[in-house]
Scaffold this motif. Structure first.
Motif, PDB file in Angstrom:
ATOM      1  N   LYS A 296       0.833  -1.208   0.000  1.00  0.00           N
ATOM      2  CA  LYS A 296       0.000   0.000   0.000  1.00  0.00           C
ATOM      3  C   LYS A 296       0.868   1.258   0.000  1.00  0.00           C
ATOM      4  O   LYS A 296       0.538   2.248  -0.655  1.00  0.00           O
ATOM      5  CB  LYS A 296      -0.963  -0.001   1.191  1.00  0.00           C
TER       6      LYS A 296
ATOM      7  N   TRP B   3      -0.147   0.364  -4.137  1.00  0.00           N
ATOM      8  CA  TRP B   3      -1.047  -0.752  -4.456  1.00  0.00           C
ATOM      9  C   TRP B   3      -2.364  -0.562  -3.733  1.00  0.00           C
ATOM     10  O   TRP B   3      -2.423  -0.103  -2.602  1.00  0.00           O
ATOM     11  CB  TRP B   3      -0.401  -2.061  -4.022  1.00  0.00           C
ATOM     12  N   THR B   4      -3.451  -0.908  -4.408  1.00  0.00           N
ATOM     13  CA  THR B   4      -4.772  -0.882  -3.761  1.00  0.00           C
ATOM     14  C   THR B   4      -5.436  -2.236  -3.933  1.00  0.00           C
ATOM     15  O   THR B   4      -5.342  -2.867  -4.985  1.00  0.00           O
ATOM     16  CB  THR B   4      -5.693   0.200  -4.356  1.00  0.00           C
ATOM     17  N   ASP B   5      -6.089  -2.657  -2.891  1.00  0.00           N
ATOM     18  CA  ASP B   5      -6.821  -3.905  -2.900  1.00  0.00           C
ATOM     19  C   ASP B   5      -8.086  -3.697  -3.738  1.00  0.00           C
ATOM     20  O   ASP B   5      -8.841  -2.759  -3.485  1.00  0.00           O
ATOM     21  CB  ASP B   5      -7.167  -4.294  -1.460  1.00  0.00           C
ATOM     22  N   ARG B   6      -8.333  -4.538  -4.713  1.00  0.00           N
ATOM     23  CA  ARG B   6      -9.500  -4.370  -5.604  1.00  0.00           C
ATOM     24  C   ARG B   6     -10.809  -4.371  -4.824  1.00  0.00           C
ATOM     25  O   ARG B   6     -11.717  -3.618  -5.114  1.00  0.00           O
ATOM     26  CB  ARG B   6      -9.523  -5.458  -6.667  1.00  0.00           C
TER      27      ARG B   6
ATOM     28  N   THR C  65     -11.355  -3.459  -1.684  1.00  0.00           N
ATOM     29  CA  THR C  65     -11.464  -2.210  -0.947  1.00  0.00           C
ATOM     30  C   THR C  65     -11.752  -1.046  -1.908  1.00  0.00           C
ATOM     31  O   THR C  65     -12.560  -0.188  -1.626  1.00  0.00           O
ATOM     32  CB  THR C  65     -10.164  -1.923  -0.161  1.00  0.00           C
ATOM     33  N   ALA C  66     -11.086  -1.047  -3.058  1.00  0.00           N
ATOM     34  CA  ALA C  66     -11.256   0.024  -4.034  1.00  0.00           C
ATOM     35  C   ALA C  66     -12.696   0.049  -4.569  1.00  0.00           C
ATOM     36  O   ALA C  66     -13.283   1.108  -4.755  1.00  0.00           O
ATOM     37  CB  ALA C  66     -10.268  -0.147  -5.184  1.00  0.00           C
TER      38      ALA C  66
ATOM     39  N   GLU D  28     -15.115   1.532  -1.944  1.00  0.00           N
ATOM     40  CA  GLU D  28     -14.956   2.972  -1.750  1.00  0.00           C
ATOM     41  C   GLU D  28     -15.552   3.775  -2.905  1.00  0.00           C
ATOM     42  O   GLU D  28     -15.886   4.927  -2.747  1.00  0.00           O
ATOM     43  CB  GLU D  28     -13.474   3.319  -1.577  1.00  0.00           C
TER      44      GLU D  28
END
Length: 152
Positions: free
Chosen positions: A138, A142-145, A147-148, A151
């Protein structure tokens, strides 16, 4: 692998060198060495078993002739290398077997002898290293799909 016994080749190497080093001391120096209060004043040299993974050893005298025990030193180094290679090979075989399954149940079925090493049913496993990896990723953007999507 912690339950697999290992032979301590470093200690064997140290004992061999110290025994031979002591033998090579002149009698007057042996008397000094045998007195623990005076021993610290004696110098020595360093003996090393190259390509063995064994640490270097400080001898009891600077005139130490390792040629008298070179064959024994090399034998200890060779046995140490064989042990390390055997442990690496077995560890890799275990990891390959575990990589072939995707559940703890399948792993238990595949290797029932290792049941005591697997988590028990309903046991919550905590993997602090995984948290560190996620934090590191992170911090790199990097972003967790999952979580993204929540949001947005």
């Amino acid at each position: 692998m912690n339950d697999v016994p290992t032979e301590d080749f470093q200690t064997q190497f140290e004992k061999l060198v110290h025994k031979e080093s002591y033998k090579q001391l002149p009698e007057q120096i042996k008397k000094i060495y045998d007195n623990p209060e005076l021993r610290k004043y004696l110098g020595g040299s360093t003996v090393r078993c190259f390509n063995s993974g064994l640490g270097s050893i400080r001898t009891l005298n600077s005139e130490f002739d390792e040629s008298k025990i070179r064959i024994s030193m090399d034998a200890i180094a060779q046995r140490n290398n064989i042990q390390k290679e055997d442990r690496r090979r077995i560890k890799n075989q275990i990891l390959i077997a575990l990589d072939s399954v995707s559940t703890i149940k399948a792993a238990r079925d595949l290797m029932p002898e290792f049941d005591k090493y697997f988590p028990k049913p309903n046991q919550v496993m905590k993997y602090p290293i995984a948290n560190n990896i996620v934090s590191d990723l992170k911090s790199m953007g990097w972003t967790d799909r999952k979580t993204a999507k929540k949001e947005s």
